[in-house]
Design an enzyme around this catalytic site. Structure first.
Site, PDB file in Angstrom:
ATOM      1  N   HIS A  25      12.677  10.195   1.325  1.00 58.02           N
ATOM      2  CA  HIS A  25      12.961  10.553  -0.068  1.00 58.02           C
ATOM      3  C   HIS A  25      12.322  11.895  -0.430  1.00 58.02           C
ATOM      4  CE1 HIS A  25      14.207   8.598  -4.111  1.00 58.02           C
ATOM      5  NE2 HIS A  25      14.376   9.904  -4.154  1.00 58.02           N
ATOM      6  N   ALA A  38      21.290  10.795  -2.646  1.00 55.86           N
ATOM      7  CA  ALA A  38      21.433  10.425  -4.062  1.00 55.86           C
ATOM      8  C   ALA A  38      20.482   9.286  -4.419  1.00 55.86           C
ATOM      9  CB  ALA A  38      22.884  10.052  -4.363  1.00 55.86           C
ATOM     10  N   GLY A  40      14.122  14.617  -1.391  1.00 59.13           N
ATOM     11  CA  GLY A  40      15.072  15.449  -2.130  1.00 59.13           C
ATOM     12  C   GLY A  40      14.427  16.389  -3.132  1.00 59.13           C
ATOM     13  N   ALA A  41      13.375  15.946  -3.813  1.00 57.50           N
ATOM     14  CA  ALA A  41      12.723  16.777  -4.838  1.00 57.50           C
ATOM     15  C   ALA A  41      11.437  17.410  -4.353  1.00 57.50           C
ATOM     16  CB  ALA A  41      12.443  15.940  -6.081  1.00 57.50           C
ATOM     17  N   GLU A  67      12.371   1.021  -1.121  1.00 55.09           N
ATOM     18  CA  GLU A  67      11.433   2.108  -0.816  1.00 55.09           C
ATOM     19  C   GLU A  67      10.047   1.744  -1.339  1.00 55.09           C
ATOM     20  OE1 GLU A  67      12.904   5.811  -2.328  1.00 55.09           O
ATOM     21  OE2 GLU A  67      14.713   5.765  -1.125  1.00 55.09           O
ATOM     22  N   ASP A  79      35.681  12.935  -8.441  1.00 53.32           N
ATOM     23  CA  ASP A  79      34.910  12.689  -9.652  1.00 53.32           C
ATOM     24  C   ASP A  79      35.898  12.658 -10.807  1.00 53.32           C
ATOM     25  OD1 ASP A  79      33.266  12.668 -11.912  1.00 53.32           O
ATOM     26  OD2 ASP A  79      31.690  13.800 -10.894  1.00 53.32           O
ATOM     27  N   ASP A 125      18.272  10.194   3.068  1.00 50.05           N
ATOM     28  CA  ASP A 125      16.978  10.497   2.442  1.00 50.05           C
ATOM     29  C   ASP A 125      16.509   9.358   1.555  1.00 50.05           C
ATOM     30  OD1 ASP A 125      14.778  12.287   1.773  1.00 50.05           O
ATOM     31  OD2 ASP A 125      15.718  12.491  -0.204  1.00 50.05           O
TER      32      ASP A 125
END
Length: 525
Positions: free
Chosen positions: A275, A227, A277-278, A257, A166, A252
């Site tokens: 999906h 991500a 993740g949350a 989608e 990064d 994920d």
């Protein structure tokens, strides 16, 4: 206060301490239009569409809270024009996303889903599901923002070595986290046993993991993506997995989608989730509480920490200064896209009348534009300086009342591998129209547009015509053009506005013509 979707009870209780709260779930668009004029604050999730029509009907509305990250269902521009503050809950799912990343890593390493399915079919086949340990393996992180940092802590706790790429996170911060810095993406793919992606989906990151990157990975390595879809070339990944070039993958997110029909789903060495993740109770509750806190703060006259649109600056010259915010953000976006590997020192100069006022809003605007292509987190005028500092960005500002060529001028500089990159701009005319006046080391004069093309070329006859020919052959219409040059016959630059994005193959076509030294397609908003 109006709450139109299910919110954590703690969030509703928080609001009721100060406000009258109506929880009206499942309002139709017509019912929302009919009722919205009664309220000072509104909290939604993703189902309620807060359109320009709704905002126009909301005569009392002062703040909108989104219990989650995305604000696609809210017309931000319409809200801003009406002076309605919009805030979200951008960090509500960071823990959930990080934990899901670690869970997928363990699932693919130990082949847990396949073993579970086998046992449910009545099979007891231990030998078929031999996995690998993660301890003493190398986890390569592409991106070390909030989610990546939590993943790093979890991996270190399991005895892994963590290597991160990064370029916007300082060496000192990585050392404090016991994370090793990778000098390049190539190093991540070549050294890591597990590669985990934590970057936003942008034109620069779309397809960043393709055939070449996958070929660099060890045949025993695994790829994890929680991500964004589209970062990984799914066809290239399928081929790499099918041919045994890498050991496995855990996904994920997907380019399109929702999706229920992907060749990847048929591979035994792939773990997939829709999906999620949350998708934890805590993340959803946290999002509701955070949204409630944000709207409550706004109605108390405070600045919410997760404001999406900027509050109007106060004090002398505030209205004048605020007119430059859009220009400054544009300059930041442009500088990033014209610079190879931008360094950590950003310099902002204000010349002329603008230099007499408080320009902190503009400092943040430049940083916001610069960081917009770097970070995963949604940016606002509160968290931008924090994220810039986390990435080791040092910001220097200077002001002078003198400006030889323009009444007001904003000059932005950043160090890069090639030296120092500079862009500058001003506002002109009674409508204070933004104009770009310097880029690529040349003086130019052009109104910045969404899609642009910047070119360095030899200063010889026919170059402008060749640009027009190439763009015309590809059906790309030119809106405007500005040319800057040095001594006659030396070098020159062009800034071209176009009606649509310039594809990479068009840029490549230009660079294949003798006399063109550099060409970059830019998207400014």
């Amino acid at each position: 206060m109006l709450v139109t979707e299910k919110l954590a009870e703690r969030g509703v209780e928080l609001l009721r301490r100060e406000f009258e709260v109506d929880v009206l779930l499942g309002l139709s668009p017509g019912e929302l239009l009919e009722r919205i004029g009664e309220y000072d604050g509104l909290i939604v999730r993703s189902a309620t569409k807060v359109t320009a029509e709704v905002i126009e009907a909301a005569g009392r509305l002062k703040a909108i809270g989104r219990a989650g990250i995305g604000v696609d269902n809210i017309d931000i521009e319409a809200a801003t024009k009406r002076g309605i503050l919009v805030a979200n809950a951008p960090e509500s799912n960071t823990v959930a996303a990080a934990e899901h990343t670690l869970g997928l890593m363990l699932a693919v390493a130990r082949r847990i889903p396949a073993a579970d399915a086998s046992l449910r079919r009545g099979e007891w086949n231990r030998a078929a599901f031999k996995g690998v340990e993660v301890a003493e393996k190398t986890l390569g992180l592409v991106g070390l923002g909030h989610v990546g940092s939590i993943v790093a802590r979890g991996a270190l706790g399991m005895g892994m070595r963590v290597l991160a790429y990064d370029p916007y996170v300082s060496e000192e911060r990585m050392r404090s986290m016991n994370v090793e810095r990778a000098g390049s993406l190539e190093e991540i793919f070549e050294e890591a046993d597990f590669v985990s992606l934590h970057v936003p989906r942008t034109p620069q990151t779309t397809g960043m993991v393709g055939e070449e990157e996958l070929a660099r990975m060890k045949p025993t390595a695994y790829l994890i993506n929680v991500a964004r879809g589209g970062i990984v070339d799914e066809t290239a990944l399928y081929n790499a997995l099918k041919q045994g070039e890498i050991a496995g993958a855990a996904l994920d997110v997907f380019a399109e989608e929702p999706t229920t029909d992907s060749p990847l789903f048929a591979l035994p060495n792939v773990v997939v989730t829709p999906h999620l993740g949350a998708s934890t109770a805590e993340a959803q509750d946290r999002a509701g509480v955070t949204a409630a806190e944000q709207v409550a703060a706004a109605l108390r006259g405070e600045v919410p920490i997760h404001a999406i649109n900027a509050p109007v600056p106060a004090g002398e010259g505030a209205e004048f200064v605020s007119q430059f915010a859009g220009l400054c953000e544009t300059l930041g976006r442009l500088l990033y896209q014209l610079t190879d590997r931008p360094g950590s020192r950003l310099k902002i100069e204000y010349r002329g009348e603008i230099g007499a006022y408080d320009t902190r809003l503009l400092d943040v605007s430049v940083q916001k534009g610069l960081l917009s292509r770097m970070v995963h987190e949604p940016l606002n005028y509160v968290n931008t300086p924090i994220l810039a500092k986390e990435r080791g960005l040092k910001v220097e500002t200077s002001k002078t009342s003198e400006s030889s060529d323009y009444t007001n001028l904003v000059v932005v500089r950043i160090e890069s591998n090639g030296g120092e990159s500079v862009v500058s701009g001003t506002l002109t005319g009674p409508r204070m129209q933004p104009r770009l006046v310097e880029a690529l080391g040349y003086t130019l004069d052009i109104v910045p547009e969404r899609h642009m093309l910047f070119i360095r070329n030899e200063d010889v006859p026919g170059m402008i015509g060749k640009v027009g020919t190439i763009l015309g052959e590809h059906g790309i219409n030119i809106g405007n053009m500005a040319v800057g040059r040095g001594e006659p016959g030396s070098r020159a630059a062009m800034a071209v506005t176009v009606d649509e994005p310039v594809p990479p193959e068009v840029v490549e076509s230009l660079l294949n013509i003798p006399g063109f030294n550099d060409a970059r397609a830019v998207t400014l908003y």
